[in-house]
Design an enzyme around this catalytic site. Structure first.
Site, short mmCIF file in Angstrom:
data_model
loop_
_atom_site.label_atom_id
_atom_site.label_comp_id
_atom_site.label_asym_id
_atom_site.label_seq_id
_atom_site.Cartn_x
_atom_site.Cartn_y
_atom_site.Cartn_z
N PHE A 137 0.86 -1.19 0.00
CA PHE A 137 0.00 0.00 0.00
C PHE A 137 0.89 1.23 0.00
O PHE A 137 1.73 1.40 0.88
CB PHE A 137 -0.94 0.03 1.21
CG PHE A 137 -1.92 1.16 1.12
CD1 PHE A 137 -3.07 1.03 0.34
CD2 PHE A 137 -1.69 2.37 1.75
CE1 PHE A 137 -3.97 2.09 0.21
CE2 PHE A 137 -2.58 3.43 1.62
CZ PHE A 137 -3.72 3.29 0.85
N ASP A 222 9.22 2.56 1.81
CA ASP A 222 8.06 3.29 2.31
C ASP A 222 7.90 2.96 3.79
O ASP A 222 7.47 1.86 4.15
CB ASP A 222 6.83 2.87 1.49
CG ASP A 222 5.53 3.51 1.98
OD1 ASP A 222 5.51 4.04 3.11
OD2 ASP A 222 4.53 3.44 1.24
N LYS A 251 2.25 9.41 8.38
CA LYS A 251 1.46 8.99 9.53
C LYS A 251 1.88 9.60 10.89
O LYS A 251 1.39 10.63 11.25
CB LYS A 251 1.42 7.46 9.59
CG LYS A 251 0.62 6.89 8.41
CD LYS A 251 0.02 5.53 8.70
CE LYS A 251 -1.14 5.24 7.78
NZ LYS A 251 -0.79 4.69 6.46
C1 LIG Z 1 -1.00 5.02 5.00
C2 LIG Z 1 0.07 4.65 4.06
C3 LIG Z 1 0.31 5.39 2.90
C4 LIG Z 1 -0.56 6.55 2.47
O1 LIG Z 1 -0.55 7.61 3.38
P1 LIG Z 1 -1.67 8.76 3.28
O2 LIG Z 1 -1.22 9.76 4.30
O3 LIG Z 1 -2.98 8.13 3.57
O4 LIG Z 1 -1.60 9.32 1.90
C5 LIG Z 1 1.37 5.03 2.11
N1 LIG Z 1 2.16 3.97 2.43
C6 LIG Z 1 1.95 3.25 3.53
C7 LIG Z 1 2.88 2.11 3.86
C8 LIG Z 1 0.89 3.55 4.38
O5 LIG Z 1 0.65 2.79 5.45
#
Ligand SMILES: *Cc1c(COP(=O)(O)O)cnc(C)c1O
Length: 398
Positions: A137, A222, A251
């Protein structure tokens, strides 16, 4: 508006993109949230790994109030002390060389992908391939949606940006088969969050890094969910002995105030020039002052040590539950306070039953209960979780 009015208004007025639970949250304190009726909930979600210092953490509240009174926003056309301080703090914690602040995770990843493409295509205009993992994600913008290796999120949004290929996570042979000299970057979560809390094989990321070096491809990690200390180390990748070329954060970075960031090593320092990237809000004084308060808390309050210690206890206790309910619980996995418990059936009803009993947990990927609580929780909060799960799970284990 009373509780029912609020829910009804929302149902009429808001796009129904969230499968919301029927409570209206009002305020928080430490590891607890309270609804409009004053009912308390122990918070094992932390706004999805966001409230890392818990709710209403006084130094963060003070930093927000102080900066709001002083200057909420100016523009990135000018220097501010709080942004310089936030960038320096992140560099010190990460060993990376350059920092850019965005407003969200998706934006951080979007910027990271642009940086990687600019770096790679300067060497070879055809060096554009991005490899990401299935069940990953990476966000909801078109490029990060494309990078997200989950078909269900792509539907109806096409045409998507090109150049992305997907591989099963933690499968080095699969990457070997796809990577080549036209690979721009491999982008992975160190520990997959939304896809079901998947921890890779111990050597996977090291082997990926070596493959990237062989093909002169960049490794983007990420850390939007696994970063900020929740796994017991500041970044999830630190568990695997690698140094990525680009890292993204969001986050928990400002404890709930919107912010994102991408960081790179010195090798990419000269890739972006004035005008190549930007943001109106990104890294504004309010967000950076708050990030500074959170980063200070993580070090001075030893929150990574707490996440590691309480996380071990949590993992042990959940494994005991697994032994107790083997027909329901098939796996317990994670690092520190980023833990998943895989079930043989969908988890949404269990989440609802926990809510009734004053416990907020989350279910991701359909059947994985995900625990990403504030890093301030204690063993006592683990005991409370286990007590409630022991009340809820028997009717599902039958
Ligand atoms: C939540 C998340 C995102 C996206 O972040 P947003 O602030 O919702 O755009 C991207 N990568 C990972 C691993 C995440 O958990």
């Amino acid at each position: 508006m009373n509780t029912t009015d609020i829910i009804n208004h929302d149902k009429q007025d808001y796009f129904p993109v969230f499968a919301r639970y029927d409570i209206v949250l009002d305020h928080g304190d430490g590891a607890y949230l309270y609804d409009t009726d004053g009912k308390a909930y122990l918070d094992y979600l932390a706004g999805i790994a966001v409230n890392v210092v818990g709710h209403n953490y006084q130094p963060l509240v003070d930093a927000i109030a102080k900066q709001a009174a002083k200057m909420i926003h100016c523009s990135n056309l000018y220097y501010t002390e709080v942004q310089a301080e936030a960038a320096a703090k992140l560099k010190a914690l990460s060993g990376m060389d350059k920092v850019f602040f965005a407003n969200s995770g998706a934006e951080a990843n979007e910027g990271a992908l642009k940086l990687a493409r600019k770096y790679a295509t300067a060497k070879n205009p055809e060096k554009v391939q991005i490899i990401t993992a299935l069940h990953s994600f990476h966000g909801r913008t078109l490029a990060t949606l494309t990078a997200t290796g989950q078909e269900k999120y792509h539907q109806g949004s096409g045409p998507l940006p090109g150049g992305c290929d997907y591989v099963p996570f933690s499968d080095i042979e699969a990457i070997k088969a796809k990577i080549n000299d036209k690979t721009c970057a491999v982008m992975l979560e160190a520990i997959q969050g939304e896809g079901g809390v998947h921890v890779p094989e111990p050597n996977y990321l090291k082997e990926v890094k070596a493959l990237c070096e062989k093909h002169d491809a960049l490794l983007i990690i990420d850390e939007i969910q696994a970063g900020m200390g929740g796994t017991g180390k500041f970044f999830g990748y630190e568990h695997f002995g690698i140094q990525p070329d680009i890292v993204t954060l969001a986050k928990g970075l400002a404890g709930g105030v919107p912010i994102g960031a991408f960081l790179s090593t010195a090798k990419l320092a000269d890739t972006f020039h004035a005008g190549d990237h930007g943001s109106t809000f990104g890294g504004n004084p309010l967000a950076c002052a708050d990030a500074n308060a959170v980063l200070t808390a993580i070090t001075t309050e030893h929150l990574m040590d707490n996440a590691a210690a309480v996380g071990n206890y949590l993992l042990d206790q959940l494994k005991t539950l697994q032994q107790k309910y083997p027909t329901l619980i098939t796996d317990v996995r994670g690092k520190g306070l980023m833990v998943g418990m895989e079930l043989t059936k969908p988890g949404r009803d269990i989440v609802n039953d926990c809510l009734t009993k004053g416990l907020i947990i989350n279910c991701t990927a359909g059947n994985v209960l995900r625990f990403v609580p504030p890093l301030i929780i204690t063993n006592k909060d683990v005991d409370t979780l286990i007590t409630i799960l022991n009340e809820v799970l028997p009717s599902y284990a039958a």
